[in-house]
Design an enzyme around this catalytic site. Sequence first.
Site: not given
Length: 212
Positions: A40, A129
Site C-alpha cells: 500500500e 479497515k
Amino acid sequence: MTVLEEVLASGVCAVMRKLPPEKTNDIAGALVAGGVKGLEVTLDSEQPFEVIKRLRQTYGDQAVVGAGTVLTAKQAEEAIEAGAQFIFAPILVQETIKAAKAKGIPVIPGVFTPTEAYQATEWGADLVKVFPAECVGPSFIKSVKGPLSHIGIMPTGGVDLDTIPAFIKAGASAVGAGGALLKKDLIEANDWDGLTSLAQAFVDKVAEAREK
C-alpha cells in the site's frame, strides 16, 4: 485468485508511508521476498503515483500494489490510473467507494464504529479497515464480528508482532502494518535481508494465529 484474495492470503498489507522514493523498489522487493503480498503506497508520500506505477511494473506478478490514504474520489481515480489495484482510505467517504467500484477496484475504507462498518459495506466496500486499531484493540473487532459477522475487518495502526495473534483470533481477515514492519533503521541501513526476515516474521505470525 482475485486481487483481494491475494492480499488476504498472506494476511499482511504493508503500509508504505513517506518512504524514500529511490528505495521503494528495494523495500518492496524485501517485503515480497518475505511473503507480504499487499503493498500500500500512501498518497501523502513523495511521488506516490510514480511509485505505484513503478512497483506494478516490477512486482506486478508477485504482489498486489495499491494506494492508501485516499481521501477523495479524484485521488482514487488518479491512483487507479497510475495502476493501483486496490484503494485504502483512513476515513469513510461514499464518493471514494463509488469511484473505485466504478473501475472494478477493491476498496477498503477506514471505520471506527459498527454503524460505519455496516454503512461502508452497504455502499460497496469490499472490506473495512478499523483505524486506528490501537485505540480499540482486538476486543472491539471480536464484539463487532458478533452481530456483523459478514463484514471483513482489517485492523491498521498499532499492529506489530505482539498484537497480531490477538487481532487474528478476534476475527480480523488480515492486518495492515506500518512502522512496526517498515522499520526506519533497517531502511536507513539498506538492510534488505533484515527487512525480509521481519516481513517473514509478520506473515508467519498471521499464519500461526489462523491455525490456532
